[in-house]
Design a protein around this motif. Structure first.
Motif, PDB file in Angstrom:
ATOM      1  N   LYS A 192       0.865  -1.176   0.000  1.00 51.66           N
ATOM      2  CA  LYS A 192       0.000   0.000   0.000  1.00 51.66           C
ATOM      3  C   LYS A 192       0.902   1.226   0.000  1.00 51.66           C
ATOM      4  CE  LYS A 192      -1.952   1.222   3.858  1.00 51.66           C
ATOM      5  NZ  LYS A 192      -2.841   1.343   5.038  1.00 51.66           N
ATOM      6  N   PHE A 193       0.575   2.208  -0.849  1.00 52.53           N
ATOM      7  CA  PHE A 193       1.358   3.441  -0.875  1.00 52.53           C
ATOM      8  C   PHE A 193       0.584   4.504  -0.094  1.00 52.53           C
ATOM      9  CE2 PHE A 193       3.159   7.359  -2.358  1.00 52.53           C
ATOM     10  CZ  PHE A 193       4.489   7.063  -2.613  1.00 52.53           C
ATOM     11  N   ASP A 194       1.034   4.790   1.123  1.00 52.49           N
ATOM     12  CA  ASP A 194       0.401   5.804   1.955  1.00 52.49           C
ATOM     13  C   ASP A 194       0.918   7.185   1.546  1.00 52.49           C
ATOM     14  OD1 ASP A 194      -1.323   4.315   3.535  1.00 52.49           O
ATOM     15  OD2 ASP A 194       0.201   3.862   5.032  1.00 52.49           O
ATOM     16  N   ILE A 195       0.047   7.982   0.968  1.00 52.46           N
ATOM     17  CA  ILE A 195       0.449   9.269   0.390  1.00 52.46           C
ATOM     18  C   ILE A 195       0.656  10.319   1.484  1.00 52.46           C
ATOM     19  CG2 ILE A 195      -0.199  11.095  -1.226  1.00 52.46           C
ATOM     20  CD1 ILE A 195      -2.014   9.029  -2.616  1.00 52.46           C
ATOM     21  N   ARG A 196       1.804  10.995   1.419  1.00 49.96           N
ATOM     22  CA  ARG A 196       2.083  12.114   2.318  1.00 49.96           C
ATOM     23  C   ARG A 196       2.043  13.453   1.608  1.00 49.96           C
ATOM     24  NH1 ARG A 196       6.952  11.906   3.606  1.00 49.96           N
ATOM     25  NH2 ARG A 196       7.730   9.813   3.188  1.00 49.96           N
ATOM     26  N   SER A 197       2.335  13.481   0.321  1.00 43.99           N
ATOM     27  CA  SER A 197       2.263  14.722  -0.444  1.00 43.99           C
ATOM     28  C   SER A 197       1.965  14.401  -1.897  1.00 43.99           C
ATOM     29  CB  SER A 197       3.570  15.525  -0.339  1.00 43.99           C
ATOM     30  OG  SER A 197       4.595  14.921  -1.116  1.00 43.99           O
ATOM     31  N   CYS A 198       1.398  15.394  -2.595  1.00 42.37           N
ATOM     32  CA  CYS A 198       1.072  15.232  -4.010  1.00 42.37           C
ATOM     33  C   CYS A 198       1.420  16.513  -4.746  1.00 42.37           C
ATOM     34  CB  CYS A 198      -0.401  14.900  -4.188  1.00 42.37           C
ATOM     35  SG  CYS A 198      -0.937  14.839  -5.925  1.00 42.37           S
ATOM     36  N   THR A 199       2.180  16.387  -5.818  1.00 39.35           N
ATOM     37  CA  THR A 199       2.527  17.530  -6.655  1.00 39.35           C
ATOM     38  C   THR A 199       1.985  17.299  -8.054  1.00 39.35           C
ATOM     39  OG1 THR A 199       4.562  17.944  -5.409  1.00 39.35           O
ATOM     40  CG2 THR A 199       4.424  18.917  -7.601  1.00 39.35           C
ATOM     41  N   PHE A 200       1.271  18.289  -8.563  1.00 39.09           N
ATOM     42  CA  PHE A 200       0.746  18.237  -9.924  1.00 39.09           C
ATOM     43  C   PHE A 200       1.699  18.975 -10.852  1.00 39.09           C
ATOM     44  CE2 PHE A 200      -1.690  20.365 -13.326  1.00 39.09           C
ATOM     45  CZ  PHE A 200      -2.236  19.259 -13.963  1.00 39.09           C
ATOM     46  N   VAL A 201       2.035  18.349 -11.992  1.00 44.02           N
ATOM     47  CA  VAL A 201       2.921  18.970 -12.984  1.00 44.02           C
ATOM     48  C   VAL A 201       2.175  19.011 -14.303  1.00 44.02           C
ATOM     49  CG1 VAL A 201       5.182  18.907 -14.099  1.00 44.02           C
ATOM     50  CG2 VAL A 201       4.907  17.959 -11.792  1.00 44.02           C
ATOM     51  N   ASP A 202       1.960  20.224 -14.834  1.00 41.63           N
ATOM     52  CA  ASP A 202       1.209  20.329 -16.084  1.00 41.63           C
ATOM     53  C   ASP A 202       2.102  20.044 -17.285  1.00 41.63           C
ATOM     54  OD1 ASP A 202       2.675  22.649 -16.706  1.00 41.63           O
ATOM     55  OD2 ASP A 202       1.067  24.017 -16.110  1.00 41.63           O
ATOM     56  N   GLY A 203       1.524  20.119 -18.486  1.00 36.79           N
ATOM     57  CA  GLY A 203       2.257  19.766 -19.697  1.00 36.79           C
ATOM     58  C   GLY A 203       3.423  20.665 -20.018  1.00 36.79           C
ATOM     59  N   HIS A 204       3.474  21.846 -19.375  1.00 38.13           N
ATOM     60  CA  HIS A 204       4.569  22.786 -19.614  1.00 38.13           C
ATOM     61  C   HIS A 204       5.646  22.710 -18.531  1.00 38.13           C
ATOM     62  CE1 HIS A 204       2.160  24.597 -22.805  1.00 38.13           C
ATOM     63  NE2 HIS A 204       1.153  24.609 -21.957  1.00 38.13           N
ATOM     64  N   GLY A 205       5.462  21.762 -17.586  1.00 39.46           N
ATOM     65  CA  GLY A 205       6.459  21.585 -16.534  1.00 39.46           C
ATOM     66  C   GLY A 205       6.227  22.412 -15.292  1.00 39.46           C
TER      67      GLY A 205
END
Length: 313
Positions: free
Chosen positions: A174-187
């Motif tokens: 199980k991957f217990d998430i501590r943080s999430c970063t979104f990266v769009d198509g332009h970086g």
């Protein structure tokens, strides 16, 4: 094209993160390399298959993968997942110097006990059966669209069923998430509050998005319909068009249009790829509704374009 404000809205970034996770079945897992002295600064990365259950990824790691040793010493890890871009989209985005939108998760890679391993396997089997039923029981409109897609690169079934055949041994975590970063198509990167992600719902089309998008893009007649949409609803006439993304509220199109300021007479610079957004008049709650809305929009677009003076379809 009439529609409500809610149907015209785009997904929030938190919703996009959740939908990217649901749309794919493979990610790049990274863990900290370990030896007899404990964790070191080096890392090991490899692609792993996963499913999502109650918003959390469960990853299948091959028995001989170093992740299995690394996580005994240090559970910290990261999981990178991209939006699947099958077929011609990958080539087009590369020419635009764009990447698929993606998410980078950090957290703990936690091994499952025997009981939870069995539950994870049952969840995987249920997910495969659910997708099979959704496809096999679909109407002609949906099956016709999906038949144009390359299932080897777009179907969860085709990419996950090998985990159930017993041909290879895996450890399940199980991957217990501590943080999430979104990266769009332009970086461009943006860290997203986990509470927002947990409160968001997965888009109902996310799991089937790759198949539906590829089904449109692999069909010349359906791409012509995208051109028609641009003419009727956006007052522009691209030379060609591809579907870029879909969600319950609408879809994005990549169209190749004249470059308003070309820097040379080189033919490749006379045109450029431009992104357009088209909302649905109402929410697309499943594949059937998605196809129904597309057909209705096409009929409406034909009437609009046919009514233009001097323009034929």
């Amino acid at each position: 094209m009439k529609g409500s404000k809610s149907a015209s809205a785009v997904l929030t970034i938190a919703e996009k993160c959740k939908s990217i996770l649901a749309s794919n079945w493979e990610g790049k897992l990274t863990t900290i390399k370990a030896d007899a002295k404990g964790s070191k600064g080096d890392v090991h990365s490899s692609k792993v298959k996963y499913i999502v259950k109650k918003g959390k990824p469960y990853v299948w790691v091959p028995e001989n993968d170093p992740h299995n040793v690394n996580t005994v010493i240090d559970e910290r890890g990261s999981l990178a997942v991209t939006s699947p871009f099958p077929g011609p989209l990958a080539r087009i985005l590369k020419s635009m110097k764009r990447s698929p939108s993606r998410i980078a998760l950090t957290g703990d890679v936690v091994p499952l006990n025997e009981e939870k391993v069995q539950l994870a396997l049952e969840s995987l089997e249920e997910a495969v059966i659910s997708e099979h039923k959704a496809i096999s029981g679909s109407t002609y409109a949906v099956s016709g669209l999906i038949s144009s897609a390359s299932l080897k690169s777009t179907s969860h079934i085709e990419n996950l069923k090998g985990l159930l055949d017993g041909s290879q041994s895996y450890s399940i975590y199980k991957f217990d998430i501590r943080s999430c970063t979104f990266v769009d198509g332009h970086g461009n990167a943006k860290e997203i509050d986990l509470e927002n992600i947990q409160a968001s719902k997965t888009d109902p089309l996310a799991r089937y998005a790759a198949m539906l998008i590829d089904g449109v893009n692999q069909s010349e007649s359906r791409r012509r319909a995208l051109v028609l949409f641009c003419m009727a609803y956006l007052n522009t006439r691209p030379r060609d068009a591809y579907m870029l993304s879909i969600d319950r509220n609408g879809f994005d199109i990549l169209g190749i249009v004249p470059n308003p300021s070309p820097h040379s007479t080189n033919n490749s610079e006379q045109f450029l790829w431009k992104e357009f957004r088209l909302p649905f008049p109402e929410s697309a709650c499943d594949m059937e509704k998605f196809c129904h809305l597309l057909v209705n929009m096409e009929e409406e677009a034909i009437k609009k374009v046919s009514s233009y003076s001097g323009i034929g379809v």
